[in-house]
Design a protein around this motif. Structure first.
Motif, mmCIF file in Angstrom:
data_model
loop_
_atom_site.group_PDB
_atom_site.id
_atom_site.type_symbol
_atom_site.label_atom_id
_atom_site.label_comp_id
_atom_site.label_asym_id
_atom_site.label_seq_id
_atom_site.Cartn_x
_atom_site.Cartn_y
_atom_site.Cartn_z
ATOM 1 N N GLN A 48 -5.681 -52.481 -83.044
ATOM 2 C CA GLN A 48 -6.470 -53.193 -84.065
ATOM 3 C C GLN A 48 -6.126 -54.945 -83.706
ATOM 4 O O GLN A 48 -7.253 -55.630 -83.845
ATOM 5 N N PRO A 49 -4.911 -55.298 -83.279
ATOM 6 C CA PRO A 49 -4.700 -56.751 -83.030
ATOM 7 C C PRO A 49 -5.671 -57.380 -81.911
ATOM 8 O O PRO A 49 -6.185 -58.545 -81.947
ATOM 9 N N LEU A 50 -6.057 -56.303 -80.969
ATOM 10 C CA LEU A 50 -6.751 -56.641 -79.993
ATOM 11 C C LEU A 50 -8.350 -57.010 -80.409
ATOM 12 O O LEU A 50 -9.166 -57.815 -79.971
ATOM 13 N N TRP A 51 -8.793 -56.104 -81.403
ATOM 14 C CA TRP A 51 -10.093 -55.939 -81.827
ATOM 15 C C TRP A 51 -10.244 -57.182 -82.462
ATOM 16 O O TRP A 51 -11.106 -58.198 -82.192
ATOM 17 N N GLU A 52 -9.235 -57.468 -83.445
ATOM 18 C CA GLU A 52 -9.408 -58.843 -84.204
ATOM 19 C C GLU A 52 -9.252 -60.045 -83.300
ATOM 20 O O GLU A 52 -10.030 -60.958 -83.582
ATOM 21 N N LEU A 53 -8.572 -60.084 -82.123
ATOM 22 C CA LEU A 53 -8.676 -61.280 -81.242
ATOM 23 C C LEU A 53 -9.985 -61.297 -80.434
ATOM 24 O O LEU A 53 -10.585 -62.425 -80.602
ATOM 25 N N TYR A 54 -10.793 -60.072 -80.100
ATOM 26 C CA TYR A 54 -11.954 -60.376 -79.494
ATOM 27 C C TYR A 54 -13.025 -60.570 -80.451
ATOM 28 O O TYR A 54 -13.810 -61.412 -80.140
ATOM 29 N N ALA A 55 -13.259 -59.947 -81.611
ATOM 30 C CA ALA A 55 -14.109 -60.222 -82.529
ATOM 31 C C ALA A 55 -14.118 -61.611 -83.019
ATOM 32 O O ALA A 55 -15.056 -62.376 -83.323
ATOM 33 N N ALA A 56 -12.869 -62.341 -83.330
ATOM 34 C CA ALA A 56 -12.643 -63.708 -83.624
ATOM 35 C C ALA A 56 -13.116 -64.819 -82.457
ATOM 36 O O ALA A 56 -13.975 -65.570 -82.766
ATOM 37 N N HIS A 57 -12.710 -64.357 -81.343
ATOM 38 C CA HIS A 57 -13.267 -64.993 -80.086
ATOM 39 C C HIS A 57 -14.679 -65.312 -79.948
ATOM 40 O O HIS A 57 -15.241 -66.245 -79.991
ATOM 41 N N PHE A 58 -15.368 -64.051 -80.017
ATOM 42 C CA PHE A 58 -16.897 -64.164 -79.806
ATOM 43 C C PHE A 58 -17.522 -64.275 -81.003
ATOM 44 O O PHE A 58 -18.982 -64.556 -80.923
#
Length: 331
Positions: free
Chosen positions: A124-134
């Motif tokens: 989930q931290p990866l999901w949050e990172l990519y969602a915030a980035h894009f």
């Protein structure tokens, strides 16, 4: 952003003989036996079709199935702040967790071990990172930086989740779980088992992942298709399903960028998005197993597929390659 999901349940009560759901029972017709519900569940359009001679019992079956879906949503949802999973992610620990959460986390750990960590609900931290980035208007089209990915990966790791009947707790600060790679399969199984216990047979439950109880009422296996991710409403292959489940994972389900280079399936070993295949479909005895394995195999090379399937208890996998070819592997 979430995977597009549809729920469909078609079933006939035990002892009811319908030829391809179109035959007749003495004194009645198939259409008079059909009881159908349409609505929303798991955030998606849903429909249930139950063939039953007792209209009141059919309505109870439909109501109970939907109630079970909504009950489990309150355990596993990431979008309901009051769900058990959301509270665990917020606090880093959860006392007296629901039994379903304990059960599904134990299953997740088994599938993580069986796939050498390729299935990992702590991404989930990866999901949050990519969602915030894009989500930023000035997002770098090449994705998050290597340093940011490394920092997010440091907060991942299925082995750092302690689970027992009394508590679930994270061993590292900043960890978070997503069960989106397995919960749909689990809920599919629970609804199928509920209907089976109430006498419904020849049932196909489809919640984005599909579970068949018995063959179809026509006396043959259910026919399910592997869709072509490149062409809307087109199938690449059809499979026979009888007392088995099938689940499909593909990056096309949720894409972070318009070019489709970044998606919701992450390789826990690298923190990068899965682009090895267009989709992966797995056949297994349960939808829970099929769901987890379709997620895991999306990041594994073909030569590791058979051993992962065997170790997890799955049966077969179908890989759609970038050129559209379908390659299958068995356990």
């Amino acid at each position: 952003m979430s995977r597009r999901r549809f729920i469909r349940i078609s079933g006939a009560v035990a002892g009811l003989s319908l030829a391809a759901l179109g035959g007749q029972v003495p004194g009645t017709t198939a259409s008079s036996l059909l009881h159908e519900w349409r609505g929303v569940a798991l955030g998606a359009d849903a429909s249930l079709r139950i063939y039953h001679p007792d209209a009141a019992e059919a309505e109870r079956l439909v109501a109970d199935a939907i109630a079970e879906v909504h009950r489990l949503e309150r355990v596993f949802s990431l979008y309901d702040n009051s769900s058990a999973l959301s509270r665990l992610n917020h606090d880093g620990e959860l006392a007296d967790p629901p039994q379903e959460l304990v059960e599904l986390l134990a299953a997740s750990a088994r599938y993580s071990r069986a796939t050498g960590g390729a299935f990992d609900p702590t991404v989930q931290p990866l999901w949050e990172l990519y969602a915030a980035h894009f989500g930023r208007p000035d997002a770098d089209p090449n994705g998050p930086s290597a340093a940011d990915i490394a920092a997010a990966r440091a907060r991942c790791g299925y082995e750092a989740v302690a689970v027992d009947d009394g508590q679930v707790a994270f061993a590292r600060p900043g960890m978070a779980l997503t069960l989106n790679g397995i919960a749909q399969g689990y809920i599919t199984d629970r609804v199928a088992e509920l209907l089976r216990a109430r006498g419904v047979t020849h049932t196909l439950v489809d919640m984005g992942e599909t579970r068949a109880l018995d063959g179809s009422p026509a006396g043959r296996p259910w026919s399910v298709g592997i869709r072509d991710p490149r062409v809307e409403d087109s199938l690449l292959a059809k499979l026979a399903l009888d007392n088995q489940a099938i689940a499909t994972s593909g990056g096309y389900g949720t894409e972070f960028d318009g070019a489709g280079r970044f998606n919701h399936i992450f390789d826990p070993a690298t923190g990068l998005c899965a682009n090895r295949y267009l989709s992966v479909s797995v056949v297994a005895p349960t939808a829970t197993c099929a769901d987890a394995l379709s997620t895991a195999l999306s990041v594994l090379p073909l030569d590791r597929a058979s051993s992962a399937l065997a170790d997890a208890g799955a049966t077969r996998a179908y890989f759609v390659l970038p050129d559209g070819r379908v390659v299958d592997r068995s356990a």
